[in-house]
Design an enzyme around this catalytic site. Structure first.
Site, PDB file in Angstrom:
ATOM      1  N   MET A  11       0.864  -1.195   0.000  1.00  0.00           N
ATOM      2  CA  MET A  11       0.000   0.000   0.000  1.00  0.00           C
ATOM      3  C   MET A  11       0.884   1.223   0.000  1.00  0.00           C
ATOM      4  SD  MET A  11      -2.961  -0.969   2.710  1.00  0.00           S
ATOM      5  CE  MET A  11      -4.532  -1.022   1.896  1.00  0.00           C
ATOM      6  N   VAL A  16       9.102   5.499   0.286  1.00  0.00           N
ATOM      7  CA  VAL A  16       9.419   4.229   0.957  1.00  0.00           C
ATOM      8  C   VAL A  16       8.989   3.033   0.109  1.00  0.00           C
ATOM      9  CG1 VAL A  16       9.185   2.901   3.087  1.00  0.00           C
ATOM     10  CG2 VAL A  16       9.129   5.394   3.189  1.00  0.00           C
ATOM     11  N   GLU A 131       9.158  -1.499  12.498  1.00  0.00           N
ATOM     12  CA  GLU A 131      10.528  -1.013  12.742  1.00  0.00           C
ATOM     13  C   GLU A 131      10.799   0.339  12.076  1.00  0.00           C
ATOM     14  OE1 GLU A 131      13.340  -2.686  14.590  1.00  0.00           O
ATOM     15  OE2 GLU A 131      13.590  -0.531  14.418  1.00  0.00           O
ATOM     16  N   ILE A 138      17.622   2.650  11.355  1.00  0.00           N
ATOM     17  CA  ILE A 138      18.268   2.113  12.576  1.00  0.00           C
ATOM     18  C   ILE A 138      17.346   1.057  13.198  1.00  0.00           C
ATOM     19  CG2 ILE A 138      19.248   2.671  14.834  1.00  0.00           C
ATOM     20  CD1 ILE A 138      19.412   5.597  13.972  1.00  0.00           C
ATOM     21  N   LYS A 207       7.346   9.250  17.683  1.00  0.00           N
ATOM     22  CA  LYS A 207       8.407   8.239  17.787  1.00  0.00           C
ATOM     23  C   LYS A 207       8.800   8.020  19.248  1.00  0.00           C
ATOM     24  CE  LYS A 207      10.119   9.276  13.170  1.00  0.00           C
ATOM     25  NZ  LYS A 207      10.942  10.203  12.395  1.00  0.00           N
TER      26      LYS A 207
END
Ligand code: NAP
Ligand code: HSE
Length: 432
Positions: A11, A16, A131, A138, A207
């Site tokens: 999706m 990315v 992640e 990272i 985050k």
């Protein structure tokens, strides 16, 4: 080698998503060797199929209807890299209802609806991995959940937003303008679709809430994170910081002492000798302090196509290995500690304060008396002429004091007749 294919519904095919296809195709043999299964991108959801793209994808794989992925019984895993919150939550819950595993890079969603998604995943014995949602390339979430499972984490501190670090680095090192550098960060694919969440600190706050929930094993919500972005940071603040030996960074800090937690994101003056001061450009760095391990440090690219895609595809590899072993949905540990937040009196730190005052005798002593009345002493003081010398700028760095005292001092200074203006104040990190 097993001929069975694991089919993926992708999706999003932006920054990315493009990286995900490049890695799945470019590292195909390695991925198959590691998982024992072949990964196939079976369908790709986009908004505008006619858009010019930097990779070519078969047009019959593209769709604008999410249910073409969600209701395709052959699709095993949904990789969500489209962003958004409300519709995306609906799609992810539907994917899980359909028994599909989910990999997402979406911190906006996980910071707000993470517990709902993880609960549904547990009910359905599905994997959900995220992640890429924190610190791009990272592998910090895996480190917290697996690497530090034997320890008790007391503090996590770092730079977790690439866009703002890129902006502050260019402003500080090249004297570039905030607006120009923000445009560059957008062109490089670092910024969010709405970059106000980067510069306003919200992206970093999301985050930090994910990091604290996993690190402290307690449900730390977005509302629990005190958040201030970089929009008010001026080149004068950066320059005065430099003169006193500091570098301006947007720093997230999550601390846990005696079971009390505080989590914040704010522009911070970091001592030049501290390793965080030399983390530049789009790079991120996260310090993790554990009771047993002591201090550890994780450094790497915090945003961008391939760095972020490595995190997404590594999650995908874990899902595929779990499919092969038949152990999906077994790796999650829900937060089990009671969250107790610190009060402003319990939050301690050093602060930089910049004031405009009349340049006349007695003013400095009135200012220092106000600090002394709150039991706050000074570590550094600098005075500069202001407005052709008719006024003065007083720049001070305090010793450690409570946030409550500092806020009360600032209020008193603002209301006083000996201070014309409180220009700025920032948290200070590093040094003695
Ligand atoms: P992006 O470049 O804006 O790409 C978004 C993609 O999703 C585009 O392909 C777009 O389609 C598609 N899309 C968006 N809304 C859609 C909708 N309602 N229906 C169908 N397709 C839709 O975003 P990105 O930078 O790749 O970020 C994606 C996610 O990863 C976000 O959650 C972001 O926070 C997260 N993330 C990004 C980075 C980074 O460095 N960029 C790092 C870590 C995490 P079109 O192409 O047709 O417009
Ligand atoms: N906009 C985010 C950043 C992307 O600049 O850090 C990575 O999460």
């Amino acid at each position: 080698m097993n001929d069975k294919k694991v089919k993926v519904g992708l999706m999003g095919l932006g920054t990315v998503g493009t990286g995900v296809i490049r890695l799945v195709e470019g590292h195909r043999d390695d991925l198959t060797q590691q998982t024992g299964l072949q990964i196939e991108i079976a369908k790709v959801l986009v908004q505008n199929p006619g858009k010019e793209r930097s990779i070519s994808v078969q047009s019959d794989l593209m769709t604008t209807d999410p249910y073409n992925l969600l209701h395709d019984p052959e699709i095993d895993v949904i990789v969500e890299v489209m962003g958004g919150i409300d519709n995306t939550l609906e799609y992810i819950l539907e994917a899980l209802n359909q028994g599909k595993h989910v990999v997402t890079a979406n911190k906006d969603l996980m910071a707000i609806h993470g517990s709902t998604i993880l609960k549904k995943a547990a009910e359905k014995n599905c994997d959900v991995f995220y992640e890429a949602s924190v610190a791009g390339g990272i592998p910090i979430l895996r480190a917290l959940v697996e690497g530090f499972s034997s320890d008790r984490i007391t503090k996590m501190m770092g730079i977790v937003n690439g866009t703002t670090n890129y902006i502050l680095t260019k402003m500080s090192q090249e004297g570039a303008s905030y607006e120009d550098v923000l445009k560059e960060a957008q062109a490089l694919g670092y910024a969010e679709a709405d970059p106000t969440s980067d510069v306003g600190g919200l992206d970093a706050a999301r985050k930090m809430s994910i990091l604290s929930t996993l690190g402290f094993r307690a449900g730390v919500n977005l509302e629990d994170v005190s958040c201030k972005g970089i929009t008010g940071v001026t080149s004068e603040d950066i320059d005065y910081g430099k003169k006193l030996g500091y570098v301006m960074k947007l720093i997230g800090i999550a601390q846990q002492n005696d079971e009390l937690i505080d989590v914040s994101v704010e522009p911070t003056l970091v001592k030049q000798s501290h390793p965080l001061a030399s983390v530049n450009g789009v790079f991120n760095e996260v310090y993790v302090y554990g009771e047993a391990v002591g201090e550890t440090m994780f450094y790497g690219p915090g945003a961008g196509e391939l760095p972020t895609a490595t995190a997404v595809v590594s999650d995908l590899v874990t899902v595929v290995k779990n499919i092969k072993l038949g152990v999906n949905g077994r790796g999650m540990v829900a937060p089990y500690k009671v969250k107790k937040l610190k009060t402003d009196e319990e939050i301690l730190g050093k602060y930089f304060i910049r004031l405009i005052v009349d340049d006349k005798s007695g003013v400095l002593s009135q200012v220092t008396k106000t600090l002394a009345d709150h039991d706050v002493s000074l570590e550094q003081v600098m005075q500069q002429p202001y407005n052709n010398g008719s006024k003065a700028e007083l720049i001070m760095v305090t010793h450690t004091s409570s946030k409550k005292s500092i806020l009360s001092i600032l209020k008193q200074l603002e209301e006083s007749d000996y201070v014309n203006e409180v220009k700025s104040f920032y948290r200070v990190e590093g040094g003695e």
